[in-house]
Design an enzyme around this catalytic site. Sequence first.
Site, PDB file in Angstrom:
ATOM      1  CG  ASP A  72      -5.841  -2.842   4.311  1.00 57.42           C
ATOM      2  OD1 ASP A  72      -4.675  -2.588   4.677  1.00 57.42           O
ATOM      3  OD2 ASP A  72      -6.585  -2.021   3.729  1.00 57.42           O
ATOM      4  CG  HIS A 108      -9.223  -0.122   0.952  1.00 59.38           C
ATOM      5  ND1 HIS A 108      -8.456  -0.207   2.098  1.00 59.38           N
ATOM      6  CD2 HIS A 108     -10.519  -0.218   1.350  1.00 59.38           C
ATOM      7  CE1 HIS A 108      -9.272  -0.334   3.140  1.00 59.38           C
ATOM      8  NE2 HIS A 108     -10.516  -0.338   2.713  1.00 59.38           N
ATOM      9  CB  SER A 146      -0.874   0.003   1.253  1.00 61.97           C
ATOM     10  OG  SER A 146      -1.286   1.324   1.534  1.00 61.97           O
ATOM     11  CG  MET A 204     -11.054   3.023   3.402  1.00 62.28           C
ATOM     12  SD  MET A 204      -9.421   3.108   4.133  1.00 62.28           S
ATOM     13  CE  MET A 204      -8.426   3.078   2.648  1.00 62.28           C
ATOM     14  CG  HIS A 251      -4.076  -1.919  -0.801  1.00 62.63           C
ATOM     15  ND1 HIS A 251      -5.201  -2.696  -0.918  1.00 62.63           N
ATOM     16  CD2 HIS A 251      -4.322  -1.055   0.213  1.00 62.63           C
ATOM     17  CE1 HIS A 251      -6.089  -2.329   0.000  1.00 62.63           C
ATOM     18  NE2 HIS A 251      -5.577  -1.317   0.691  1.00 62.63           N
ATOM     19  CG  MET A 265     -10.927  -2.920   6.930  1.00 63.25           C
ATOM     20  SD  MET A 265      -9.611  -2.524   5.762  1.00 63.25           S
ATOM     21  CE  MET A 265      -8.501  -1.535   6.772  1.00 63.25           C
ATOM     22  CG  ASP A 276      -5.052   2.286   1.399  1.00 60.03           C
ATOM     23  OD1 ASP A 276      -5.973   1.461   1.561  1.00 60.03           O
ATOM     24  OD2 ASP A 276      -3.852   2.019   1.594  1.00 60.03           O
ATOM     25  CG  MET A 287      -8.359   7.027   3.026  1.00 62.00           C
ATOM     26  SD  MET A 287      -7.424   7.223   4.557  1.00 62.00           S
ATOM     27  CE  MET A 287      -6.426   5.713   4.518  1.00 62.00           C
TER      28      MET A 287
HETATM   29  C1  DX5 Z   1      -5.517   1.972   6.164  1.00 59.32           C
HETATM   30  C2  DX5 Z   1      -5.317   1.326   4.836  1.00 59.32           C
HETATM   31  C3  DX5 Z   1      -4.210   0.358   4.741  1.00 59.32           C
HETATM   32  C4  DX5 Z   1      -2.863   0.866   5.191  1.00 59.32           C
HETATM   33  C5  DX5 Z   1      -2.182  -0.299   5.820  1.00 59.32           C
HETATM   34  O1  DX5 Z   1      -6.825   2.377   6.324  1.00 59.32           O
HETATM   35  O2  DX5 Z   1      -6.471   0.671   4.386  1.00 59.32           O
HETATM   36  O3  DX5 Z   1      -4.137  -0.199   3.433  1.00 59.32           O
HETATM   37  O4  DX5 Z   1      -2.058   1.386   4.185  1.00 59.32           O
HETATM   38  O5  DX5 Z   1      -1.005   0.126   6.375  1.00 59.32           O
HETATM   39  P1  DX5 Z   1      -0.172  -0.846   7.322  1.00 59.32           P
HETATM   40  O6  DX5 Z   1       0.215  -2.037   6.503  1.00 59.32           O
HETATM   41  O7  DX5 Z   1       0.986  -0.006   7.747  1.00 59.32           O
HETATM   42  O8  DX5 Z   1      -1.066  -1.222   8.466  1.00 59.32           O
HETATM   43 ZN    ZN Z   2      -6.233  -0.347   2.450  1.00 59.26          ZN
END
Ligand code: DX5
Ligand code: ZN
Length: 219
Positions: free
Chosen positions: A175, A67, A9, A69, A34, A137, A36, A38
Amino acid sequence: MPAIKLAPSILTADFGRLADEVRAAEAGGADLLHLDVMDGRFVPPITFGQVVVEGLRKVTNLPFDLHLMVVEPERHIAAYAGLVQTMNVHIEVSPHVNRTLEAIRKLGARAGVCLNPGTPVSAIEESLADVDQVMVMTINPGWGGQQMIPRQLEKVARIRRLLDDGGHAAEVEIDGGVKAANAAKCAAAGANVLVCGSSVYGPPGTVAENLAALRRALG
Ligand code: DX5
Ligand code: ZN
């Protein structure tokens, strides 16, 4: 046990040199990237969206694991059609999830559904036939670098069993908080895709060294 895919990610990567960071993951043997997204509503931070994903599409051949969010994810999926291989939406903000999953597939992407740590497995049970991926998660989403909530691995095992018993071929992704020290446990619980953020884009090594350490841990 199936081959485990590693999905770095970029959340904790250096965004000033994002293209290089992504190329380093590809060169280091990542299987997926990956991403993210948000929106500052489903989770407090705002990260990036379609424009950045479009830019990254030009620098790597890695499949993209998106992903989302965001609230009302169904309003955003079309923007990523043709850019990403998998779109993951959160069940907590998807009252009509089966329609959304179908819409994702119609856009030519694999459809994934994600569950927060506080969301029971029953919330997605009726959708297992409609998904290509279930994403568990193992942290509360919003930030990289958090500690994995170990109890969530029991949820992973339950989902794996439900998929197997129902004859569903969906992948199971974890994740949050994946590290070399717990990667084998994640695989043993039944996950076959591991998101790794700070364990790849963080100390102790380079991106390639960190990926190699994760692979070694998986045996
Ligand atoms: C957080 C993200 C993850 C994040 C994970 O909400 O969905 O994908 O990047 O990071 P680590 O692997 O450091 O927990
Ligand atoms: Zn993620």
